[in-house]
Scaffold this motif. Structure first.
Motif, PDB file in Angstrom:
ATOM      1  N   UNK A 159       0.814  -1.215   0.000  1.00  0.00           N
ATOM      2  CA  UNK A 159       0.000   0.000   0.000  1.00  0.00           C
ATOM      3  C   UNK A 159       0.844   1.259   0.000  1.00  0.00           C
ATOM      4  N   UNK A 160       0.361   2.257  -0.732  1.00  0.00           N
ATOM      5  CA  UNK A 160       0.890   3.614  -0.630  1.00  0.00           C
ATOM      6  C   UNK A 160       0.160   4.297   0.519  1.00  0.00           C
ATOM      7  N   UNK A 161       0.876   4.643   1.561  1.00  0.00           N
ATOM      8  CA  UNK A 161       0.275   5.279   2.725  1.00  0.00           C
ATOM      9  C   UNK A 161       0.206   6.783   2.478  1.00  0.00           C
ATOM     10  N   UNK A 162      -1.012   7.319   2.445  1.00  0.00           N
ATOM     11  CA  UNK A 162      -1.215   8.738   2.136  1.00  0.00           C
ATOM     12  C   UNK A 162      -2.493   9.206   2.796  1.00  0.00           C
ATOM     13  N   UNK A 163      -2.787  10.490   2.670  1.00  0.00           N
ATOM     14  CA  UNK A 163      -4.026  11.012   3.220  1.00  0.00           C
ATOM     15  C   UNK A 163      -5.234  10.533   2.427  1.00  0.00           C
ATOM     16  N   UNK A 164      -6.415  10.741   3.018  1.00  0.00           N
ATOM     17  CA  UNK A 164      -7.656  10.389   2.323  1.00  0.00           C
ATOM     18  C   UNK A 164      -8.778  11.286   2.806  1.00  0.00           C
ATOM     19  N   UNK A 165      -9.569  11.749   1.860  1.00  0.00           N
ATOM     20  CA  UNK A 165     -10.588  12.738   2.158  1.00  0.00           C
ATOM     21  C   UNK A 165     -11.786  12.182   2.913  1.00  0.00           C
ATOM     22  N   UNK A 167      -4.328  24.780   8.423  1.00  0.00           N
ATOM     23  CA  UNK A 167      -3.942  25.261   9.750  1.00  0.00           C
ATOM     24  C   UNK A 167      -3.721  26.775   9.791  1.00  0.00           C
ATOM     25  N   UNK A 168      -3.645  27.397   8.626  1.00  0.00           N
ATOM     26  CA  UNK A 168      -3.440  28.845   8.584  1.00  0.00           C
ATOM     27  C   UNK A 168      -4.687  29.608   8.153  1.00  0.00           C
ATOM     28  N   UNK A 169      -5.830  28.917   8.106  1.00  0.00           N
ATOM     29  CA  UNK A 169      -7.088  29.592   7.830  1.00  0.00           C
ATOM     30  C   UNK A 169      -7.566  30.339   9.073  1.00  0.00           C
ATOM     31  N   UNK A 170      -8.344  31.367   8.876  1.00  0.00           N
ATOM     32  CA  UNK A 170      -8.950  32.072  10.000  1.00  0.00           C
ATOM     33  C   UNK A 170      -9.841  31.122  10.793  1.00  0.00           C
ATOM     34  N   UNK A 171      -9.660  31.075  12.097  1.00  0.00           N
ATOM     35  CA  UNK A 171     -10.483  30.217  12.945  1.00  0.00           C
ATOM     36  C   UNK A 171     -10.135  28.753  12.886  1.00  0.00           C
ATOM     37  N   UNK A 172      -8.972  28.417  12.341  1.00  0.00           N
ATOM     38  CA  UNK A 172      -8.574  27.013  12.219  1.00  0.00           C
ATOM     39  C   UNK A 172      -8.469  26.350  13.585  1.00  0.00           C
ATOM     40  N   UNK A 173      -8.895  25.093  13.651  1.00  0.00           N
ATOM     41  CA  UNK A 173      -8.803  24.299  14.883  1.00  0.00           C
ATOM     42  C   UNK A 173      -7.727  23.232  14.701  1.00  0.00           C
ATOM     43  N   UNK A 174      -6.752  23.213  15.583  1.00  0.00           N
ATOM     44  CA  UNK A 174      -5.672  22.235  15.507  1.00  0.00           C
ATOM     45  C   UNK A 174      -6.083  20.968  16.257  1.00  0.00           C
ATOM     46  N   UNK A 175      -6.248  19.868  15.516  1.00  0.00           N
ATOM     47  CA  UNK A 175      -6.618  18.579  16.115  1.00  0.00           C
ATOM     48  C   UNK A 175      -5.394  17.807  16.596  1.00  0.00           C
ATOM     49  N   UNK A 176      -4.200  18.378  16.388  1.00  0.00           N
ATOM     50  CA  UNK A 176      -2.947  17.737  16.793  1.00  0.00           C
ATOM     51  C   UNK A 176      -2.787  16.376  16.113  1.00  0.00           C
ATOM     52  N   UNK A 177      -3.254  16.320  14.891  1.00  0.00           N
ATOM     53  CA  UNK A 177      -3.130  15.108  14.071  1.00  0.00           C
ATOM     54  C   UNK A 177      -3.094  15.575  12.617  1.00  0.00           C
ATOM     55  N   UNK A 178      -2.027  15.211  11.897  1.00  0.00           N
ATOM     56  CA  UNK A 178      -1.864  15.717  10.538  1.00  0.00           C
ATOM     57  C   UNK A 178      -3.027  15.334   9.623  1.00  0.00           C
ATOM     58  N   UNK A 179      -3.533  14.128   9.793  1.00  0.00           N
ATOM     59  CA  UNK A 179      -4.571  13.669   8.869  1.00  0.00           C
ATOM     60  C   UNK A 179      -5.922  14.309   9.172  1.00  0.00           C
ATOM     61  N   UNK A 180      -6.229  14.463  10.435  1.00  0.00           N
ATOM     62  CA  UNK A 180      -7.471  15.162  10.800  1.00  0.00           C
ATOM     63  C   UNK A 180      -7.389  16.641  10.428  1.00  0.00           C
TER      64      UNK A 180
END
Length: 375
Positions: free
Chosen positions: A154-160, A331-344
């Protein structure tokens, strides 16, 4: 349950040692040689990449795995199932053309390409899901189930939708027939876009339940009372006039995917490899790929798909964020919420943990792992 062993090597390649050699060393150290391959068919499940996308795994990785299998006496083949959505991999002929176009041929990989669920995605086997809560019988591509041994590459990558795509997604979603993908992705029944219907009657001829008729303008229509949601009409339509837009919530999709993966691997030898490079934010099913959200991480292998995916996610979350990527922009949008997880953070509507939690619950594997680094 004791911790699962996950083996790792980075992507550094020094003079005299290339990445293919490192991959071979990794999978041998991870124990692939413990499997008896002698005169046995080995399905190597891979994503061939939608043409236009350039982040899918290079065929060289597949050749390395196939060569190791052959050295151990096995008969490898590369495989995937047809897609539910409209694209270049919707039927076996187009799918194989796409695979060859992206470099996956017997000449480049040393083994043949077989589309597991047949010409139109209807050649399937119903496989009981031991402990399944959402799925009792998974619909799996026949060639996958005919194999004696199963290997996920498998290619490990993000998913929408699922947060990331790793071993479990490669197996569960990837090995589902068209009806299986319908069951995981969608609720309800498909509908006809009458503006695209050409009145060819192919859908009607492929419906085993008499659910399709034609209106006064000779456009197809589906009786949802008779339709069983098998998806055969979707594969039969050459004009992409039939689709199902009623998608399940992502958490339910993740749970069903884990159950499908369990159906595929239960009762036979299985081995799992994740290549964590070009970590694009979306699936390789897209006919394009966005820039990577993090730097390349490395290659991982294990006999436990749950532990493998968790180890890869953990490693990714320790990597820096690449500027001007989808993750960086979010992460640089106005009002962005950091979930402390790159994929989330890259796909905020997703939660990949629901998949591995459910996978552990139904006995697919464990989230506890020991990481063993191979130089």
């Amino acid at each position: 349950m004791e911790k699962a062993k996950v083996y790792f090597t980075d992507m550094r390649a020094y003079p005299g040692l290339n990445l293919q050699q490192k991959l071979e060393k990794l999978i041998r150290r991870a124990g692939i040689e413990k499997i008896d391959f002698e005169d046995k068919f080995a399905a190597i499940k891979i994503h061939f990449g939608e043409p236009g996308n350039l982040s899918y795994l290079r065929p060289n990785f597949a050749k390395t795995v196939a060569d190791v299998v052959k050295s151990l006496g096995g008969k490898p083949f590369l495989t995937d199932c047809n897609t539910l959505y409209v694209g270049r991999r919707k039927n076996a002929l187009d799918h194989m053309d796409a695979a060859y176009e992206n470099g996956f041929s017997p000449f480049s990989t040393g083994c043949h390409v077989i589309i597991a669920d047949g010409l139109k995605g209807t050649d399937e086997v119903e496989v009981p899901v031991d402990g399944g809560e959402y799925v009792k019988n998974a619909k799996i591509g026949r060639a996958v189930m005919d194999a004696d041994i199963f290997i996920s590459l498998a290619h490990f990558k993000g998913h929408e939708s699922t947060g990331f795509g790793g071993a479990i997604k490669n197996i569960g979603m990837g090995c589902g027939s068209r009806a299986g993908k319908m069951e995981m992705h969608c609720g309800g029944k498909p509908d006809v876009d009458k503006a695209l219907c050409r009145s060819c009657h192919m859908c009607e001829r492929n419906c085993a339940h008499g659910a399709i008729s034609f209106d006064q303008e000779k456009r197809a229509q589906i009786d949802h009372e008779k339709c069983v949601g098998c998806g055969r009409c979707i594969g039969a339509c050459n004009f992409d006039a039939i689709a199902n837009q009623n998608y399940h919530a992502n958490d339910e999709l993740n749970c069903k995917m884990a159950e499908y993966a369990k159906a595929v691997v239960d009762g036979r030898p299985a081995f799992y490899i994740n290549i964590v490079n070009q970590v694009s934010p979306n699936c390789d099913c897209h006919p394009e790929n966005d820039v990577a959200i993090i730097p390349d991480v490395g290659m991982f292998a294990s006999f436990d798909p749950v532990a493998l995916d968790v180890a890869c996610a953990d490693a990714c979350n320790h990597m820096p964020i690449l500027p001007h990527s989808q993750l960086y922009d979010n992460l640089h949008k106005d009002g962005a919420c950091d979930h402390h997880d790159h994929f989330c953070n890259s796909a905020p509507e997703t939660n990949w943990k629901t998949c591995v939690e459910h996978g552990e619950k139904i006995g697919l594997g464990t989230r506890d792992y020991e990481l063993i680094t191979i130089r």
